[in-house]
Scaffold this active site. Structure first.
Site, PDB file in Angstrom:
ATOM      1  N   PHE A  54     -11.764  29.596  36.704  1.00  0.00           N
ATOM      2  CA  PHE A  54     -11.593  30.867  37.399  1.00  0.00           C
ATOM      3  C   PHE A  54     -12.448  30.880  38.651  1.00  0.00           C
ATOM      4  O   PHE A  54     -13.586  30.399  38.645  1.00  0.00           O
ATOM      5  CB  PHE A  54     -11.991  32.042  36.499  1.00  0.00           C
ATOM      6  CG  PHE A  54     -11.044  32.231  35.346  1.00  0.00           C
ATOM      7  CD1 PHE A  54      -9.810  32.810  35.550  1.00  0.00           C
ATOM      8  CD2 PHE A  54     -11.395  31.805  34.076  1.00  0.00           C
ATOM      9  CE1 PHE A  54      -8.927  32.975  34.489  1.00  0.00           C
ATOM     10  CE2 PHE A  54     -10.514  31.979  33.022  1.00  0.00           C
ATOM     11  CZ  PHE A  54      -9.280  32.558  33.229  1.00  0.00           C
ATOM     12  N   GLU A  55     -11.913  31.471  39.711  1.00  0.00           N
ATOM     13  CA  GLU A  55     -12.599  31.434  41.010  1.00  0.00           C
ATOM     14  C   GLU A  55     -13.968  32.101  40.976  1.00  0.00           C
ATOM     15  O   GLU A  55     -14.805  31.804  41.811  1.00  0.00           O
ATOM     16  CB  GLU A  55     -11.731  32.070  42.083  1.00  0.00           C
ATOM     17  CG  GLU A  55     -11.452  33.547  41.839  1.00  0.00           C
ATOM     18  CD  GLU A  55     -10.536  34.130  42.898  1.00  0.00           C
ATOM     19  OE1 GLU A  55      -9.341  33.895  42.810  1.00  0.00           O
ATOM     20  OE2 GLU A  55     -11.046  34.814  43.802  1.00  0.00           O
ATOM     21  N   ALA A  56     -14.215  33.000  40.027  1.00  0.00           N
ATOM     22  CA  ALA A  56     -15.522  33.664  39.984  1.00  0.00           C
ATOM     23  C   ALA A  56     -16.592  32.783  39.354  1.00  0.00           C
ATOM     24  O   ALA A  56     -17.783  33.090  39.441  1.00  0.00           O
ATOM     25  CB  ALA A  56     -15.430  34.988  39.228  1.00  0.00           C
TER      26      ALA A  56
ATOM     27  N   ASN B 137     -11.986  34.982  49.720  1.00  0.00           N
ATOM     28  CA  ASN B 137     -13.158  34.978  48.841  1.00  0.00           C
ATOM     29  C   ASN B 137     -14.078  33.797  49.131  1.00  0.00           C
ATOM     30  O   ASN B 137     -15.294  33.947  49.231  1.00  0.00           O
ATOM     31  CB  ASN B 137     -12.732  34.931  47.376  1.00  0.00           C
ATOM     32  CG  ASN B 137     -12.386  36.311  46.847  1.00  0.00           C
ATOM     33  OD1 ASN B 137     -12.605  37.316  47.513  1.00  0.00           O
ATOM     34  ND2 ASN B 137     -11.832  36.355  45.653  1.00  0.00           N
TER      35      ASN B 137
END
Lengths: 263, 330
Positions: A54-56, B137
């Site tokens: 996941f990008e986070a 992002n």
């Protein structure tokens, strides 16, 4: 919309078809919603060694429930690593991430995506949408981009109001000329009507299989640009009973993504 | 909007200067002393967040956010802020409700991931009152990283060829070694950063469990840093597990002890998000009158964050959210 079917609904069909596109042993950065349901189903069927990131910052979690956010606790349960956004995005930039799987948006024949705005004047949008999030980075940097979205004329658009996330841009060679990593780009689109890929020469979207009961005419009528078709054009294999069981009982028992049974 | 391979000249506004020597001289004056910085949220906001400042919010929109600080900005009616929105969801929603910012570096705003779009945030962004520059992002994260590294930009391989690049303030450069086209993203030094953590001591040595998102770099890039913490611990406690320390005290200007400080967002290992209350926010945003009543009840009409938590069911509700948290330690 696709023909009604007693065994499965449109969302279940899309998630099952999407899951089959993710090869075992690969790495994938996944968005929430249908892409995540597809990746979880892939892990529980043909691709148990798919590494979900996941990008986070979470890597290779062992899901108990579908996360609501790509950062929430359910994305972090049983993970091999809790890292950070730069760690994940830099793995993509380094060439270590095979797939990214993004959710619904406005898409054109080269697989470019708009998730920023509707309107003609950037400073005065008619509708302001969330923007790129990580999508621009992921579709620039991962090797293969998959998109899952309902199929209608508004979403499959001749012209985007804003090019948020790069597909093949203006056609063959355009990504490389813009400076994006060579060899990366759009791979598959899973819609309510069919499974699409891209013509290797023209880089234009083409239907590779039609979902059960869907005709070429249905696709043409619901697409805002000239869609290509492979010839001969096969039918999408239907979801198996086992795929549907796992999807309903283990991946999304609450029906958050696939809808509630009997409604 | 993109024509056939026309070179794209980015036209977005650069809200903050990437001047690394100015940043060095600011950081040269920043106190290194290990002095107590414990204060109330109201004091931290009035001392360190001013009208017109540029703010960076830690966490990931609805996960590990400094809700108490965001409420206090609205309560003190601080406006004309700049805001950095890398997956900004509930944090953005609170500040949009307070009309607290008038310029925004955008990666992801207005949306609440799978919860839908915030009607008020949309209205605010479509009103023409907010000046925006587009990013993604990763590039907003790399802008913090450049600042944390003390260099004026980082070369990266996303953005290129898109309208995000066109409406960004990045620049195309050529690699002096390989000849590749690259996007140069400028260092972002926010005036103030706000981060919610699991534990901190009174000096601002702060530890986070679970994913870090971009907060390691937010803490270093920001000129001033406010830490809110679930638990106030001794320095000895911090020293027991130093690999968990994200923020050493010399980065920190204020420490506020705020139990349930990420509420109604998720705090990994502590409590899950309050989806019912987040849905109540969305419902209240249907029109300005219902939103005004909602803000009067929960923000303007409360003295502090603890009063808000009490209004939302206090310890009883928090116990329910703890029970929903899949990473909880018990």
């Amino acid at each position: 919309m696709p023909p009604q079917n007693e065994r499965y609904n449109a969302m279940e069909l899309m998630v099952c078809v999407a899951a089959r596109q993710l090869e075992d042993g690969k790495t994938a950065v996944i968005g929430t919603g249908m892409p995540l349901a597809a990746a979880m189903l892939a892990q529980k069927t043909a691709s148990p060694n798919l590494i979900i990131m996941f990008e986070a910052g979470s890597t290779a979690p062992q899901f108990r429930k579908l996360p609501i956010s790509v950062a929430d606790s359910h994305s972090q349960v049983g993970a091999i690593q809790h890292s950070s956004m730069d760690e994940i995005m830099e793995a993509c930039q380094r060439g270590m991430v095979d797939y990214t799987f993004l959710g619904g948006a406005q898409i054109d024949m080269y697989g470019n995506i708009n998730s920023t705005m509707i309107g003609t004047d950037y400073q005065h949008p008619k509708v302001r949408l969330p923007g790129s999030g990580g999508a621009n980075d992921l579709a620039s940097l991962c090797w293969k981009t998959l998109v899952i979205t309902p199929h209608d004329k508004r979403r499959f658009a001749a012209r985007l109001d804003f090019l948020t996330t790069p597909g093949y841009l203006t056609g063959p060679g355009a990504r490389e000329r813009a400076g994006l990593p060579p060899g990366s780009g759009p791979y598959k689109v899973i819609s309510t009507l069919g499974l699409m890929g891209y013509d290797p020469v023209s880089k234009r979207m083409r239907v590779e299989s039609l979902h059960p009961g869907v005709t070429k005419e249905d696709v043409i009528a619901n697409t805002g640009f000239e869609m290509l078709f492979v010839d001969p054009l096969p039918a999408t294999p239907e979801p198996t009973a086992e795929e549907l069981r796992i999807l309903r009982e283990e991946v999304d028992p609450q029906g958050i993504i696939i809808g509630k049974r009997g409604q | 909007m993109t024509g056939a391979d026309d070179p794209i000249v980015p036209q977005g506004t650069l809200f903050m200067s990437p001047d690394v020597n100015a940043a060095r001289s600011f950081f040269s004056q920043k106190s290194r002393a290990m002095t107590p910085k414990l204060m109330t949220v109201a004091e931290a906001v009035s001392r360190f967040i001013h009208h017109g400042d540029y703010l960076a919010s830690g966490g990931f929109g609805g996960v590990r956010i400094a809700t108490a600080i965001l409420h206090e900005i609205v309560r003190q009616r601080i406006t004309h802020l700049g805001f950095s929105g890398h997956t900004a969801t509930h944090d953005f929603q609170i500040l949009a409700a307070g009309r607290s910012f008038d310029r925004c570096d955008v990666a992801y705003v207005v949306g609440l991931e799978t919860r839908g779009l915030s009607p008020n945030s949309r209205r605010y962004m479509e009103s023409g009152e907010v000046k925006t520059t587009e990013w993604s992002n990763a590039t907003l994260g790399w802008r913090y990283k450049a600042a944390a590294m003390g260099v004026p930009f980082l070369p990266v391989r996303s953005l290129l060829g898109t309208d995000v690049f066109r409406y960004s303030a990045a620049k195309e450069i050529i690699c002096p070694f390989t000849g590749e086209k690259l996007a140069a993203v400028p260092a972002l030094f926010p005036d103030v950063g706000i981060i919610h953590v699991h534990r901190a001591d009174v000096y601002g040595n702060a530890q986070v469990d679970g994913i870090a998102i971009a907060d390691y770099d937010v803490a270093r890039a920001s000129e001033r840093l406010i830490i809110t913490t679930e638990r106030l611990v001794s320095t000895e406690e911090v020293r027991k597990d130093p690999a968990r320390t994200m923020v050493p005290h010399w980065l920190t200007d204020a420490v506020c002890h705020v139990p349930y400080g990420s509420y109604p967002g998720n705090m990994p290992y502590e409590y899950y998000s309050d989806e019912e209350h987040l849905a109540e926010w969305l419902e209240a945003e249907k029109d300005q009158a219902t939103l005004d009543a909602f803000l009067n009840k929960y923000i303007y009409g409360t003295r502090d964050f603890a009063e808000y938590v009490a209004l939302k069911g206090g310890e009883k509700r928090m116990a329910e959210l703890r029970a929903l948290e899949p990473l909880r330690r018990d």
